[in-house]
Scaffold this motif. Structure first.
Motif, PDB file in Angstrom:
ATOM      1  N   MET A 136     -34.834  36.634 -99.293  1.00  0.00           N
ATOM      2  CA  MET A 136     -33.110  36.931 -98.360  1.00  0.00           C
ATOM      3  C   MET A 136     -31.891  36.662 -99.622  1.00  0.00           C
ATOM      4  SD  MET A 136     -31.059  36.526 -95.171  1.00  0.00           S
ATOM      5  CE  MET A 136     -32.727  37.216 -94.052  1.00  0.00           C
ATOM      6  N   SER A 137     -31.147  37.090-100.182  1.00  0.00           N
ATOM      7  CA  SER A 137     -30.122  36.467-101.375  1.00  0.00           C
ATOM      8  C   SER A 137     -29.384  36.010-100.235  1.00  0.00           C
ATOM      9  CB  SER A 137     -29.914  37.289-101.818  1.00  0.00           C
ATOM     10  OG  SER A 137     -29.022  38.482-101.654  1.00  0.00           O
ATOM     11  N   CYS A 138     -28.221  35.800-100.492  1.00  0.00           N
ATOM     12  CA  CYS A 138     -27.103  35.563 -99.818  1.00  0.00           C
ATOM     13  C   CYS A 138     -26.378  36.798 -99.211  1.00  0.00           C
ATOM     14  CB  CYS A 138     -25.957  34.623-101.049  1.00  0.00           C
ATOM     15  SG  CYS A 138     -24.097  34.521-100.246  1.00  0.00           S
ATOM     16  N   SER A 139     -26.463  37.755 -99.858  1.00  0.00           N
ATOM     17  CA  SER A 139     -25.772  38.362 -98.676  1.00  0.00           C
ATOM     18  C   SER A 139     -26.684  39.423 -97.907  1.00  0.00           C
ATOM     19  CB  SER A 139     -25.711  39.895 -99.350  1.00  0.00           C
ATOM     20  OG  SER A 139     -27.080  40.289-100.579  1.00  0.00           O
ATOM     21  N   GLY A 140     -27.514  38.515 -97.675  1.00  0.00           N
ATOM     22  CA  GLY A 140     -28.261  38.707 -96.093  1.00  0.00           C
ATOM     23  C   GLY A 140     -27.999  37.861 -95.630  1.00  0.00           C
ATOM     24  N   LEU A 141     -27.076  36.335 -95.669  1.00  0.00           N
ATOM     25  CA  LEU A 141     -27.602  35.361 -94.891  1.00  0.00           C
ATOM     26  C   LEU A 141     -26.376  35.630 -93.286  1.00  0.00           C
ATOM     27  CD1 LEU A 141     -27.895  32.154 -95.069  1.00  0.00           C
ATOM     28  CD2 LEU A 141     -25.373  32.556 -96.603  1.00  0.00           C
ATOM     29  N   LYS A 142     -25.584  36.585 -93.421  1.00  0.00           N
ATOM     30  CA  LYS A 142     -25.381  36.679 -91.671  1.00  0.00           C
ATOM     31  C   LYS A 142     -26.180  36.752 -90.719  1.00  0.00           C
ATOM     32  CE  LYS A 142     -21.743  40.106 -89.901  1.00  0.00           C
ATOM     33  NZ  LYS A 142     -21.174  41.545 -89.791  1.00  0.00           N
ATOM     34  N   GLY A 143     -25.264  35.854 -89.708  1.00  0.00           N
ATOM     35  CA  GLY A 143     -26.279  36.094 -88.804  1.00  0.00           C
ATOM     36  C   GLY A 143     -27.480  35.054 -88.702  1.00  0.00           C
ATOM     37  N   MET A 144     -27.574  34.497 -89.531  1.00  0.00           N
ATOM     38  CA  MET A 144     -28.420  33.291 -90.477  1.00  0.00           C
ATOM     39  C   MET A 144     -28.678  32.290 -89.974  1.00  0.00           C
ATOM     40  SD  MET A 144     -31.397  33.668 -92.872  1.00  0.00           S
ATOM     41  CE  MET A 144     -32.570  34.682 -93.013  1.00  0.00           C
ATOM     42  N   SER A 145     -29.295  31.391 -88.605  1.00  0.00           N
ATOM     43  CA  SER A 145     -29.603  30.084 -88.483  1.00  0.00           C
ATOM     44  C   SER A 145     -29.778  29.210 -89.640  1.00  0.00           C
ATOM     45  CB  SER A 145     -29.890  29.073 -87.329  1.00  0.00           C
ATOM     46  OG  SER A 145     -28.972  30.126 -86.530  1.00  0.00           O
ATOM     47  N   LEU A 146     -29.593  28.696 -90.657  1.00  0.00           N
ATOM     48  CA  LEU A 146     -30.457  27.264 -91.656  1.00  0.00           C
ATOM     49  C   LEU A 146     -30.602  26.358 -90.561  1.00  0.00           C
ATOM     50  CD1 LEU A 146     -27.865  26.585 -94.129  1.00  0.00           C
ATOM     51  CD2 LEU A 146     -29.717  28.294 -94.345  1.00  0.00           C
ATOM     52  N   GLY A 147     -31.827  25.838 -91.378  1.00  0.00           N
ATOM     53  CA  GLY A 147     -32.628  24.815 -90.343  1.00  0.00           C
ATOM     54  C   GLY A 147     -32.170  23.708 -89.941  1.00  0.00           C
ATOM     55  N   ARG A 148     -32.450  22.916 -89.205  1.00  0.00           N
ATOM     56  CA  ARG A 148     -31.188  21.914 -88.701  1.00  0.00           C
ATOM     57  C   ARG A 148     -32.156  20.503 -88.873  1.00  0.00           C
ATOM     58  NH1 ARG A 148     -32.812  19.843 -83.409  1.00  0.00           N
ATOM     59  NH2 ARG A 148     -34.902  20.663 -82.241  1.00  0.00           N
ATOM     60  N   SER A 149     -31.430  19.455 -89.438  1.00  0.00           N
ATOM     61  CA  SER A 149     -31.932  18.378 -89.787  1.00  0.00           C
ATOM     62  C   SER A 149     -31.712  17.326 -89.033  1.00  0.00           C
ATOM     63  CB  SER A 149     -31.257  18.262 -90.401  1.00  0.00           C
ATOM     64  OG  SER A 149     -29.634  18.511 -90.896  1.00  0.00           O
ATOM     65  N   GLY A 150     -31.260  17.121 -87.330  1.00  0.00           N
ATOM     66  CA  GLY A 150     -30.413  16.970 -86.981  1.00  0.00           C
ATOM     67  C   GLY A 150     -29.387  16.692 -85.836  1.00  0.00           C
TER      68      GLY A 150
ATOM     69  N   LYS B  42     -25.241  10.969 -86.434  1.00  0.00           N
ATOM     70  CA  LYS B  42     -26.409  11.685 -86.192  1.00  0.00           C
ATOM     71  C   LYS B  42     -26.091  12.213 -88.025  1.00  0.00           C
ATOM     72  CE  LYS B  42     -29.087  10.321 -83.091  1.00  0.00           C
ATOM     73  NZ  LYS B  42     -30.552  10.765 -81.453  1.00  0.00           N
ATOM     74  N   GLU B  43     -27.116  12.748 -88.444  1.00  0.00           N
ATOM     75  CA  GLU B  43     -27.040  14.151 -89.479  1.00  0.00           C
ATOM     76  C   GLU B  43     -26.455  15.357 -88.279  1.00  0.00           C
ATOM     77  OE1 GLU B  43     -29.353  15.618 -93.355  1.00  0.00           O
ATOM     78  OE2 GLU B  43     -30.520  14.106 -92.152  1.00  0.00           O
ATOM     79  N   PRO B  44     -25.736  15.924 -89.557  1.00  0.00           N
ATOM     80  CA  PRO B  44     -25.331  17.067 -88.785  1.00  0.00           C
ATOM     81  C   PRO B  44     -25.893  18.108 -88.890  1.00  0.00           C
ATOM     82  CG  PRO B  44     -23.575  16.203 -88.916  1.00  0.00           C
ATOM     83  CD  PRO B  44     -24.845  15.540 -89.648  1.00  0.00           C
ATOM     84  N   PRO B  45     -26.290  19.323 -88.507  1.00  0.00           N
ATOM     85  CA  PRO B  45     -26.924  20.292 -88.232  1.00  0.00           C
ATOM     86  C   PRO B  45     -26.676  21.383 -89.601  1.00  0.00           C
ATOM     87  CG  PRO B  45     -25.850  20.918 -86.963  1.00  0.00           C
ATOM     88  CD  PRO B  45     -25.958  19.895 -86.983  1.00  0.00           C
ATOM     89  N   LEU B  46     -27.353  21.935 -90.754  1.00  0.00           N
ATOM     90  CA  LEU B  46     -27.183  23.158 -91.714  1.00  0.00           C
ATOM     91  C   LEU B  46     -25.879  24.010 -90.799  1.00  0.00           C
ATOM     92  CD1 LEU B  46     -29.282  22.291 -94.538  1.00  0.00           C
ATOM     93  CD2 LEU B  46     -27.471  20.810 -93.781  1.00  0.00           C
ATOM     94  N   LEU B  47     -25.226  24.785 -91.387  1.00  0.00           N
ATOM     95  CA  LEU B  47     -24.756  25.835 -90.718  1.00  0.00           C
ATOM     96  C   LEU B  47     -24.529  26.987 -92.189  1.00  0.00           C
ATOM     97  CD1 LEU B  47     -21.690  24.403 -89.523  1.00  0.00           C
ATOM     98  CD2 LEU B  47     -23.962  24.584 -87.851  1.00  0.00           C
ATOM     99  N   SER B  48     -25.167  28.445 -91.502  1.00  0.00           N
ATOM    100  CA  SER B  48     -24.782  29.337 -92.308  1.00  0.00           C
ATOM    101  C   SER B  48     -23.346  30.333 -91.974  1.00  0.00           C
ATOM    102  CB  SER B  48     -25.662  30.683 -91.676  1.00  0.00           C
ATOM    103  OG  SER B  48     -25.228  30.972 -90.455  1.00  0.00           O
ATOM    104  N   SER B  49     -22.907  30.398 -92.771  1.00  0.00           N
ATOM    105  CA  SER B  49     -21.781  30.722 -92.968  1.00  0.00           C
ATOM    106  C   SER B  49     -20.820  31.746 -92.026  1.00  0.00           C
ATOM    107  CB  SER B  49     -21.377  32.306 -94.154  1.00  0.00           C
ATOM    108  OG  SER B  49     -22.214  33.313 -94.059  1.00  0.00           O
ATOM    109  N   ILE B  50     -21.658  32.483 -91.168  1.00  0.00           N
ATOM    110  CA  ILE B  50     -21.081  32.980 -89.779  1.00  0.00           C
ATOM    111  C   ILE B  50     -20.833  31.496 -88.709  1.00  0.00           C
ATOM    112  CG2 ILE B  50     -23.261  34.002 -88.885  1.00  0.00           C
ATOM    113  CD1 ILE B  50     -19.834  35.630 -88.949  1.00  0.00           C
ATOM    114  N   GLU B  51     -21.437  31.102 -88.700  1.00  0.00           N
ATOM    115  CA  GLU B  51     -21.851  29.230 -87.697  1.00  0.00           C
ATOM    116  C   GLU B  51     -20.782  28.564 -88.069  1.00  0.00           C
ATOM    117  OE1 GLU B  51     -26.985  29.909 -86.798  1.00  0.00           O
ATOM    118  OE2 GLU B  51     -25.693  28.545 -88.551  1.00  0.00           O
ATOM    119  N   TRP B  52     -20.393  28.767 -88.850  1.00  0.00           N
ATOM    120  CA  TRP B  52     -19.377  27.590 -89.777  1.00  0.00           C
ATOM    121  C   TRP B  52     -17.943  28.296 -89.226  1.00  0.00           C
ATOM    122  CZ3 TRP B  52     -15.102  28.112 -92.903  1.00  0.00           C
ATOM    123  CH2 TRP B  52     -14.182  26.311 -93.403  1.00  0.00           C
TER     124      TRP B  52
END
Length: 347
Positions: free
Chosen positions: A1-15, A23-33
């Protein structure tokens, strides 16, 4: 999936993020941010459910914050933010659901306990002490205050009649009682709800201004990486999983195709250590190197807010892991562009 399909997707969390834990915050998708940013702007730090026709719903929050998300996408975001410690999930309320259609809106009907009729009257009642007949005051009044049963006139309260309070009277069969048979019915399908009703639990989600600010600050870096890759017109995927030679699966926040978009394997992986000290950075480099070798990854960019010393930089370089120290969010785009151009020369 490219960047255009990122809506609603959660990136993996790292802490997990707990206020002030470091502690290290989780990575956020654009919609979560965007969701967290709007919560902060609106001063919303608790999300409560509302009861809808099909159970508990958070749809009103999406409308209030102007977010175009399905219920499933929003539920996924709430789960992730709870799991990573940004939100605290608490029991809010419980309701019942119709076992036939799942509806949660009901009405209550009063039935005669003797014949089941719903043709009932309710009001103040009198008891004729002479014959024991109990009936509504209006029944005695309509009969010129003669007892409807024995036809004797009521003379004096406390002598031959008394007040007995309010009662129900069935118009169809005449049965009178101070209590009533109350039955619950689903307004959607009409099913009578008895002991077979399903219990639904609703939850509220609480957070704090400090938690949101902490996550947004780090999340900006991830969003800038995403935007930079899009502007460079590079094929990329998020949460890219590679099965290593050991049989273990390794997930990378970003996989990037630099040489050829049609290639099966990416040329570059991007990893993050958003916060941490030198010891955590050293540990991250070793873990990343193990993943890199096992998965056969050519090159890795490690973006971090932890400042590396010369030794750490040298170790990273020897393992073909380029460490990019980010002090300000505005540096991300240029540093990524420079690193990609450098990599393209070597391919």
């Amino acid at each position: 999936m490219s960047c255009s399909g990122l809506k609603g997707m959660s990136l993996g969390r790292s802490g997990k993020v707990k206020g002030g834990s470091g502690k290290e915050p989780p990575l956020l998708s654009s919609i979560e941010w965007s969701f967290l940013r709007k919560m902060l702007n609106e001063g919303v730090f608790e999300i409560k459910p509302r009861i809808s026709e099909q159970g508990f719903s958070y749809r009103y929050i999406l409308k209030d914050l102007g977010l175009d998300l399905s219920d499933e996408e929003f539920a996924s975001i709430l789960r992730k933010l709870n799991e990573t410690g940004i939100f605290e999930k608490r029991h809010y309320d419980s309701i019942i659901a119709c076992p036939e259609c799942g509806g949660t809106i009901f009405n209550i009907r009063y039935h005669c306990a003797a014949c089941g009729s719903t043709n009932l009257s309710y009001g103040e009642a009198l008891e004729h002490l002479t014959c024991g007949h109990i009936d509504l005051v209006e029944s005695f009044a309509k009969n010129d205050y003669k007892c409807p049963k024995c036809q004797k006139r009521l003379r004096a309260i406390g002598v031959d009649y008394r007040k007995v309070g309010r009662i129900y009277r069935c118009v169809d069969c005449g049965f009178v009682s101070p209590s009533i048979d109350a039955r619950t019915y689903c307004t959607k399908c009409g099913h009578r709800i008895e002991e077979d009703a399903e219990i639904l639990h609703g939850y509220s989600y609480l957070t704090s201004e400090d938690k949101i600010r902490n996550v947004l600050q780090s999340g900006e870096l991830v969003l800038q990486v995403e935007e930079t890759l899009r502007k460079l017109d590079l094929r990329h995927e998020v949460n890219y999983t590679v099965k290593g030679d050991s049989g273990m699966s390794h997930t990378w926040p970003f996989a990037v195709w630099v040489k050829s978009t049609s290639s099966m394997s990416p040329d570059l992986m991007i990893e993050f250590l958003l916060r941490g000290d030198k010891d955590e950075l050293s540990s991250k480099i070793i873990k990343t190197a193990v993943k890199k070798v096992d998965a056969g990854v050519p090159a890795v960019l490690l973006l971090t807010q932890a400042k590396p010393d010369k030794t750490i930089k040298q170790v990273g370089g020897n393992l073909n892991i380029k460490i990019i120290h980010i002090e300000k969010p505005g540096e991300v785009s240029k540093r990524i562009r420079d690193a990609v151009k450098e990599l393209m020369k070597s391919l």
